[in-house]
Design an enzyme around this catalytic site. Sequence first.
Site, PDB file in Angstrom:
ATOM      1  N   ASP A 110      37.655  39.132  40.267  1.00 54.44           N
ATOM      2  CA  ASP A 110      38.737  39.923  39.666  1.00 54.44           C
ATOM      3  C   ASP A 110      40.068  39.183  39.625  1.00 54.44           C
ATOM      4  OD1 ASP A 110      36.885  41.970  39.452  1.00 54.44           O
ATOM      5  OD2 ASP A 110      37.431  42.827  41.388  1.00 54.44           O
ATOM      6  N   GLN A 165      32.399  36.754  38.926  1.00 58.62           N
ATOM      7  CA  GLN A 165      32.660  36.851  40.372  1.00 58.62           C
ATOM      8  C   GLN A 165      33.671  35.748  40.775  1.00 58.62           C
ATOM      9  OE1 GLN A 165      28.944  37.150  39.439  1.00 58.62           O
ATOM     10  NE2 GLN A 165      29.821  39.149  39.074  1.00 58.62           N
ATOM     11  N   LYS A 182      39.943  36.457  35.109  1.00 58.43           N
ATOM     12  CA  LYS A 182      39.205  35.478  34.286  1.00 58.43           C
ATOM     13  C   LYS A 182      39.119  35.925  32.826  1.00 58.43           C
ATOM     14  CE  LYS A 182      35.740  36.060  37.111  1.00 58.43           C
ATOM     15  NZ  LYS A 182      36.387  36.869  38.170  1.00 58.43           N
ATOM     16  N   GLY A 185      33.268  42.690  35.758  1.00 59.30           N
ATOM     17  CA  GLY A 185      34.099  43.526  34.890  1.00 59.30           C
ATOM     18  C   GLY A 185      35.284  42.672  34.489  1.00 59.30           C
ATOM     19  N   HIS A 186      35.285  42.190  33.268  1.00 58.24           N
ATOM     20  CA  HIS A 186      36.345  41.277  32.809  1.00 58.24           C
ATOM     21  C   HIS A 186      37.246  42.022  31.831  1.00 58.24           C
ATOM     22  CE1 HIS A 186      33.808  37.494  33.918  1.00 58.24           C
ATOM     23  NE2 HIS A 186      34.024  38.299  34.933  1.00 58.24           N
TER      24      HIS A 186
END
Length: 428
Positions: A16, A225, A19, A43-44
Amino acid sequence: MATNKVDILLGLQWGDEGKGKIVDVLTPRYDIVARFQGGPNAGHTLEFNGTKHVLHTIPSGIFHPNVINLVGNGVVIDPKVFAQEISKLTAKGVDVKSRLYISRKAHLILPTHRLLDAASEAEKGKSKIGSTLKGIGPAYMDKTGRNGLRIGDIFTPDFRARYDALVQKHKRLLSMYNFEYQLEEHEAEWMEGIEWLRGLTMVDSEHFINKALDAGKRILAEGAQGSLLDIDFGSYPFVTSSNTIAAGACTGLGIAPNRIGRVFGIFKAYCTRVGSGPFPTELHDTTGEEMRRVGNEFGSTTGRARRCGWIDLPALRYACMINGVTELFMMKADVLSIFRTIRACTHYDTTEGRMDYLPYDLEALDVQPVYADLEGWNRDLTAMREDQDIPQALMDYITFLEDQLDLPIRYVSVGPDRTQTIERTATA
Ligand code: GDP
Ligand code: IMO
Ligand code: MG
């Protein structure tokens, strides 16, 4: 001989870091954006034109026309989540089909992998990993255990029989847990997802990438990650089940190590972690709460509150080393604007003395962070766009971190939007 290389962008902390935002910012400089590991545990988040988008399996270059987004062999795909992602994007007018390629060798996450993830976590009780419950661990276990199903298998005539055989095996495993479940409903949606997948472009990512390199295409590999969640080098066992580090791009896409170019290391100006496991600089006080509130530190995938703390330089140094980072991107500098003093952990005091690297077992050594205190900038940064706008106190923080990490900070992010990004031309 072609000299083109693949650049890698990855997280240096516990995920988080931001990225997704940076991949989106850099995509106009590339022809292909490729995910190489992880799956829907990621979750991007991207923000532009006042809209926020969260991607889980689809690479973060998807919003740019004329860029191919590749899901590499190292990724694990849940067809149900994948189909949902595609339909959301399609509803937003994104032409996903023409921009998205998938490796035939990527593995499938079955509904029973999710159940096994949940059952394993429930059994662990207090010592649970804090998994996202997306089935990641069990899917990679089947991959390395040589039981898995790959995307290419969905085109074989006996796919359903192979699926059923694996599900039977999972049911036997599930019966060993005291865990109640309901499978049929998930299975129907999963099979619908398989139909979606059948309509997409499949490739062998190793051939695709190498041919593209030879043709002079510019490629960006997008990590998921963070390095401290790496299966080998992270804070084991509180990690994910893939190699999140730069080496993962080689195995997760099929690129030789000598074809890796720049390695962009993304980190927050502070530190967060979601899920269980050691976090030496974690703040359990109002400062930590303020960081969470101002930084909106709630998981993009699960909505869980992220644990917050000051920047951890021993951990970052380790991550830079293991990844061969060539340049740094500092995210969320704006969040620290509220603090008069900014703290940075330079090393640890432990039962075995002072350490400036990550020890084997952070918990056993009673690791206590030792901090350097720096003056805060107490100024709203969110409208700043140029190097020269950076206030002196922030510049001092940047210089301090560059000295400590022995790497240049090329970008400073001052807000979630695409435009809230300062490229430090003076260091380029
Ligand atoms: P990723 O998993 O590394 O892509 O990061 P996430 O999207 O899970 O979490 C990063 C969060 O921080 C998202 O909500 C972003 O919109 C947000 N974000 C990214 N960069 C910045 C920044 O510079 N400032 C602020 N305030 N938010 C940011
Ligand atoms: P992005 O790509 C932050 C964490 C989980 C848990 C551990 C194992 O958005 O940075 P898993 O579901 O992989 O078995 O969970 O890893 N985790 C993440 N934390 N960001 C992520 O992805 C994460 N993906 C997994 O919270 O502690
Ligand atoms: Mg995330």
